[in-house]
Write a protein that holds these residues in place. Structure first.
Motif, PDB file in Angstrom:
ATOM      1  N   ILE A  72       0.841  -1.209   0.000  1.00  0.00           N
ATOM      2  CA  ILE A  72       0.000   0.000   0.000  1.00  0.00           C
ATOM      3  C   ILE A  72       0.872   1.254   0.000  1.00  0.00           C
ATOM      4  O   ILE A  72       0.617   2.207  -0.757  1.00  0.00           O
ATOM      5  N   LEU A  73       1.911   1.270   0.845  1.00  0.00           N
ATOM      6  CA  LEU A  73       2.799   2.433   0.916  1.00  0.00           C
ATOM      7  C   LEU A  73       3.520   2.647  -0.415  1.00  0.00           C
ATOM      8  O   LEU A  73       3.642   3.791  -0.896  1.00  0.00           O
ATOM      9  N   THR A  74       3.975   1.566  -1.036  1.00  0.00           N
ATOM     10  CA  THR A  74       4.654   1.672  -2.332  1.00  0.00           C
ATOM     11  C   THR A  74       3.723   2.240  -3.398  1.00  0.00           C
ATOM     12  O   THR A  74       4.115   3.105  -4.196  1.00  0.00           O
ATOM     13  N   ILE A  75       2.484   1.766  -3.409  1.00  0.00           N
ATOM     14  CA  ILE A  75       1.499   2.239  -4.396  1.00  0.00           C
ATOM     15  C   ILE A  75       1.182   3.706  -4.174  1.00  0.00           C
ATOM     16  O   ILE A  75       1.134   4.499  -5.131  1.00  0.00           O
ATOM     17  N   LEU A  76       0.986   4.107  -2.917  1.00  0.00           N
ATOM     18  CA  LEU A  76       0.674   5.508  -2.629  1.00  0.00           C
ATOM     19  C   LEU A  76       1.821   6.432  -3.051  1.00  0.00           C
ATOM     20  O   LEU A  76       1.587   7.490  -3.655  1.00  0.00           O
ATOM     21  N   LEU A  77       3.045   6.036  -2.732  1.00  0.00           N
ATOM     22  CA  LEU A  77       4.200   6.841  -3.133  1.00  0.00           C
ATOM     23  C   LEU A  77       4.326   6.902  -4.654  1.00  0.00           C
ATOM     24  O   LEU A  77       4.666   7.955  -5.210  1.00  0.00           O
ATOM     25  N   SER A  78       4.027   5.787  -5.327  1.00  0.00           N
ATOM     26  CA  SER A  78       4.095   5.760  -6.792  1.00  0.00           C
ATOM     27  C   SER A  78       3.054   6.684  -7.400  1.00  0.00           C
ATOM     28  O   SER A  78       3.340   7.425  -8.354  1.00  0.00           O
ATOM     29  N   VAL A  79       1.827   6.659  -6.855  1.00  0.00           N
ATOM     30  CA  VAL A  79       0.756   7.526  -7.368  1.00  0.00           C
ATOM     31  C   VAL A  79       1.110   8.991  -7.179  1.00  0.00           C
ATOM     32  O   VAL A  79       0.948   9.812  -8.088  1.00  0.00           O
ATOM     33  N   VAL A  80       1.602   9.331  -5.984  1.00  0.00           N
ATOM     34  CA  VAL A  80       2.000  10.722  -5.707  1.00  0.00           C
ATOM     35  C   VAL A  80       3.127  11.153  -6.647  1.00  0.00           C
ATOM     36  O   VAL A  80       3.111  12.275  -7.189  1.00  0.00           O
ATOM     37  N   ALA A  81       4.096  10.266  -6.859  1.00  0.00           N
ATOM     38  CA  ALA A  81       5.224  10.597  -7.745  1.00  0.00           C
ATOM     39  C   ALA A  81       4.762  10.811  -9.191  1.00  0.00           C
ATOM     40  O   ALA A  81       5.204  11.747  -9.869  1.00  0.00           O
ATOM     41  N   ILE A  82       3.858   9.951  -9.656  1.00  0.00           N
ATOM     42  CA  ILE A  82       3.342  10.091 -11.028  1.00  0.00           C
ATOM     43  C   ILE A  82       2.580  11.396 -11.184  1.00  0.00           C
ATOM     44  O   ILE A  82       2.741  12.124 -12.178  1.00  0.00           O
ATOM     45  N   ILE A  83       1.746  11.723 -10.189  1.00  0.00           N
ATOM     46  CA  ILE A  83       0.977  12.980 -10.253  1.00  0.00           C
ATOM     47  C   ILE A  83       1.917  14.174 -10.242  1.00  0.00           C
ATOM     48  O   ILE A  83       1.726  15.139 -10.998  1.00  0.00           O
ATOM     49  N   TRP A  84       2.934  14.118  -9.392  1.00  0.00           N
ATOM     50  CA  TRP A  84       3.884  15.237  -9.299  1.00  0.00           C
ATOM     51  C   TRP A  84       4.661  15.407 -10.606  1.00  0.00           C
ATOM     52  O   TRP A  84       4.827  16.526 -11.096  1.00  0.00           O
ATOM     53  N   ILE A  85       5.132  14.299 -11.175  1.00  0.00           N
ATOM     54  CA  ILE A  85       5.878  14.368 -12.443  1.00  0.00           C
ATOM     55  C   ILE A  85       4.986  14.881 -13.562  1.00  0.00           C
ATOM     56  O   ILE A  85       5.391  15.726 -14.374  1.00  0.00           O
ATOM     57  N   PHE A  86       3.752  14.379 -13.608  1.00  0.00           N
ATOM     58  CA  PHE A  86       2.807  14.819 -14.640  1.00  0.00           C
ATOM     59  C   PHE A  86       2.531  16.314 -14.522  1.00  0.00           C
ATOM     60  O   PHE A  86       2.527  17.046 -15.521  1.00  0.00           O
TER      61      PHE A  86
END
Length: 359
Positions: A72-86
């Motif tokens: 769950i933590l990995t997925i949340l960090l990945s989602v936040v990172a993708i949104i930030w990069i986008f």
């Protein structure tokens, strides 16, 4: 006669109509509950979409012996990172194009008006049949423009409402990632025997339909958006990124969505240069044909198996009833309903065959 299927179906339809009639007369009682449901519905739906998008990653991580909290933590960090990069990469050019579009809106309106006046002034010089064809085209464009304007307004209204409820999305998302396996057992514990088996199969079919639709439709929409963006850049269309982002959201709607996305691109292309309108049509046609012949059959397969005419009818009806949100939910809701009805029909046939064997 009372045992005939047509008689039972007729009675069922009449009872349903009576229930709907009396429900409409006392709907004011349920208004507060409907307001609460609408408030919760949008973040819940976004949470469900995020869950089905990221669920394959969670399965992959947990097969590699990640604990549930770690996945769950990995997925949340990945989602936040993708949104930030986008946001960092796409945000500035999008804002620049929005600003340019707002500044040029009066000029665009003048160009459209001038083009319309030019066509109307020279209508006397064209043959009668062509004149009638122009009338039909103008009427069609006006109808499309009205529908398109309504959809645009509803789209931005939904976006604004969603912005206020985004705070709830992470809670639903995390809850689904954490406890999604517990949902079916919780429901099934209230049933026993064949009913429990049937309900378990039905819930599994619903899960498969929703997973296939959400993952498949988002992937198709993304691939279409990439193809269209490449095409728009090649032909030099203004506001390409803005149009493609709009197209990405519209392409989520099967069959009708791509044509809704095509309309603003065609108008902007025609205003920029009439030749570009032809090139925009070619880019859209190539993208649609690639999608229809290669992408959709391989991504979606026969999971939904819904006729295009049925899709169009459902989307139009849902749009009139519930606006843009209804358009988004119409097809998955129909697919879920179809899965339930199919399981009921199979159970009915099984009972009928068992009864005939006993006789």
């Amino acid at each position: 006669m009372t045992r005939k299927v047509w008689f039972q179906a007729g009675v069922g339809v009449l009872l349903a109509l009576l229930i709907i009639k009396y429900f409409m007369e006392i709907k004011w009682i349920f208004s507060p509950f409907l307001i609460i449901a609408k408030t919760i519905l949008v973040p819940l739906l976004l949470g469900v979409v995020l869950f089905y998008v990221t669920e394959p990653l969670q399965r992959f991580l947990e097969k590699r012996r990640f604990p549930r909290w770690g996945s769950i933590l990995t997925i949340l960090l990945s989602v936040v990172a993708i949104i930030w990069i986008f946001a960092a990469i796409v945000g500035p050019p999008v804002m620049k194009q929005v600003d340019t579009l707002v500044k040029n809106a009066p000029n665009l309106a003048k160009d459209i008006k001038a083009t319309t006046e030019y066509v109307l002034q020279h209508r006397d010089a064209v043959p009668q049949q062509l004149d009638e064809a122009i009338d039909k085209v103008i009427d069609s464009i006006q109808s499309i423009a009205v529908v398109f304007a309504k959809l645009i307004i509803q789209f931005f209204q939904s976006a604004i409402q969603t912005a206020f409820t985004l705070i709830l999305v992470p809670f639903f998302f995390i809850f689904l990632l954490k406890d999604h396996e517990k949902f079916a057992p919780f429901i099934l514990k209230f049933f026993t025997g064949k009913k429990k088996i049937w309900l378990g199969k039905t819930l599994s079919d619903i899960d498969t339909v929703l997973r296939s639709y959400i993952q498949g439709q988002l992937l198709i929409s993304l691939l279409l958006a990439v193809m269209m963006y490449a095409g728009y850049l090649i032909i030099g269309l203004d506001y390409a990124l803005l149009l493609v982002i709009f197209a990405f959201f519209m392409n989520v709607i099967p069959f009708i969505g791509p044509w809704i996305a095509f309309t603003p691109a065609l108008i902007i292309g025609f205003i920029q240069d009439p030749k570009l309108a032809i090139l925009v049509s070619v880019v859209t046609l190539v993208a649609q044909q690639t999608d229809s012949n290669f992408i959709t059959p391989n991504v979606m397969g026969k999971t939904l198996d819904i006729h295009p005419l049925t899709v169009i009818t459902i989307i139009l009806a849902a749009g009139n009833i519930a606006g843009f949100l209804g358009i988004l939910l119409a097809i998955p809701a129909y697919a879920v309903g179809k899965a339930i009805v199919r399981n009921i029909y199979e159970m009915r046939n099984e009972i009928k065959q068992t009864a005939m064997k006993d006789v």
